[in-house]
Motif scaffolding. Sequence first.
Motif, mmCIF file in Angstrom:
data_model
loop_
_atom_site.group_PDB
_atom_site.id
_atom_site.type_symbol
_atom_site.label_atom_id
_atom_site.label_comp_id
_atom_site.label_asym_id
_atom_site.label_seq_id
_atom_site.Cartn_x
_atom_site.Cartn_y
_atom_site.Cartn_z
ATOM 1 N N HIS A 180 22.104 -47.022 -55.443
ATOM 2 C CA HIS A 180 21.174 -46.462 -54.479
ATOM 3 C C HIS A 180 19.746 -46.674 -54.933
ATOM 4 N N THR A 183 20.549 -41.782 -46.390
ATOM 5 C CA THR A 183 21.819 -41.299 -45.852
ATOM 6 C C THR A 183 21.667 -39.969 -45.129
ATOM 7 N N LEU A 184 20.877 -39.054 -45.689
ATOM 8 C CA LEU A 184 20.825 -37.705 -45.160
ATOM 9 C C LEU A 184 19.870 -37.572 -43.971
ATOM 10 N N LEU A 207 34.531 -36.100 -45.901
ATOM 11 C CA LEU A 207 35.077 -37.061 -46.850
ATOM 12 C C LEU A 207 36.414 -36.610 -47.430
ATOM 13 N N GLN A 247 22.167 -34.042 -51.317
ATOM 14 C CA GLN A 247 23.531 -34.359 -50.890
ATOM 15 C C GLN A 247 24.420 -33.114 -50.899
ATOM 16 N N ARG A 294 28.274 -35.600 -45.602
ATOM 17 C CA ARG A 294 28.489 -37.025 -45.366
ATOM 18 C C ARG A 294 28.292 -37.871 -46.627
ATOM 19 N N SER A 295 27.720 -37.305 -47.679
ATOM 20 C CA SER A 295 27.546 -37.998 -48.948
ATOM 21 C C SER A 295 27.813 -37.015 -50.079
ATOM 22 N N GLU A 301 28.344 -42.272 -55.698
ATOM 23 C CA GLU A 301 28.066 -41.616 -54.423
ATOM 24 C C GLU A 301 29.069 -42.147 -53.421
ATOM 25 N N TYR A 353 30.167 -41.937 -49.596
ATOM 26 C CA TYR A 353 29.463 -41.525 -48.379
ATOM 27 C C TYR A 353 30.093 -42.139 -47.135
ATOM 28 N N ARG A 354 29.879 -41.488 -46.022
ATOM 29 C CA ARG A 354 30.354 -41.975 -44.734
ATOM 30 C C ARG A 354 29.416 -43.073 -44.245
ATOM 31 N N ASP A 357 25.775 -43.267 -41.762
ATOM 32 C CA ASP A 357 24.652 -43.606 -42.625
ATOM 33 C C ASP A 357 23.716 -44.560 -41.885
ATOM 34 N N THR A 391 33.841 -45.848 -45.172
ATOM 35 C CA THR A 391 33.386 -45.060 -46.311
ATOM 36 C C THR A 391 32.678 -45.958 -47.308
#
Length: 250
Positions: free
Chosen positions: A20, A34-35, A64, A123, A129-130, A146, A148-149, A153, A166
């Motif tokens: 990331h 992501t968020l 998740l 997160q 989602r993460s 990490e 995450y979906r 995202d 994912t």
Amino acid sequence: MPPTESSTSAGTGPGPVGGHVQPAPESGAGCEDTLDLRLPGELLSLLSPDDTEDGGAHPREDLLDEPAHWRAAATPLGSFRLIPVSVERDLSLISGWMNDPAVAAFWELSGPEPVTGTHLRAQLDGDGRSIPCLGVLDGVPMSYFEIYRADLDPLARHYPARPHDTGIHLLIGGVADRGRGVGTALLRAAAGLILDHRPRCARVVAEPDLRNTPSVSAFLSAGFRFSAEVDLPGKRAALMLRERTLARLL
């Protein structure tokens, strides 16, 4: 969350294998994270009722499928588990990894512990989602993940996402754990855990920097296939996919 990794052998260096890059705080508006992504109505319509509270527009916190309850995976290196991060327990360790110059060049989370703490809490306090996790090998925390979906995202704006795709980001912490195919083994194990414990997920997705040949090689060795080149904020990425239908063959 565009990922990159350092240029050591086999894609197992100090930077994230599909990790990331956090925009600097002063970057201002326009940065994707992501968020930050709101779920569009057309995407919500694709999700099953189980994915939202009472079938409404707010995602559940188990988007998740609860990685905390996932079993261990056997690898050539030992028994591997994903354990969700506890800021109180793990911040010092993860912040130390982030302050390794080779890691800081890619994750941009160097500095005092609150820098990494803010990233983790965003997160942990989010909608699920993460999820940040420690990668634990034979009981020893040695990597940061990490999970995450990807379909929820900002990455989903850049490729034909499918419900429950994912994503995975990986950072190998200690110098002694870098190289020797460690990244490949961890990627294969983590992708296998995702597919085993997320029955609605048909694909595990990653997006390493296209210029990072060792990282792309690690994903290929872990059973991912190269799907496309995609332009993401700050980099041109290799979209890598590990598909459930091929998982037993690779």
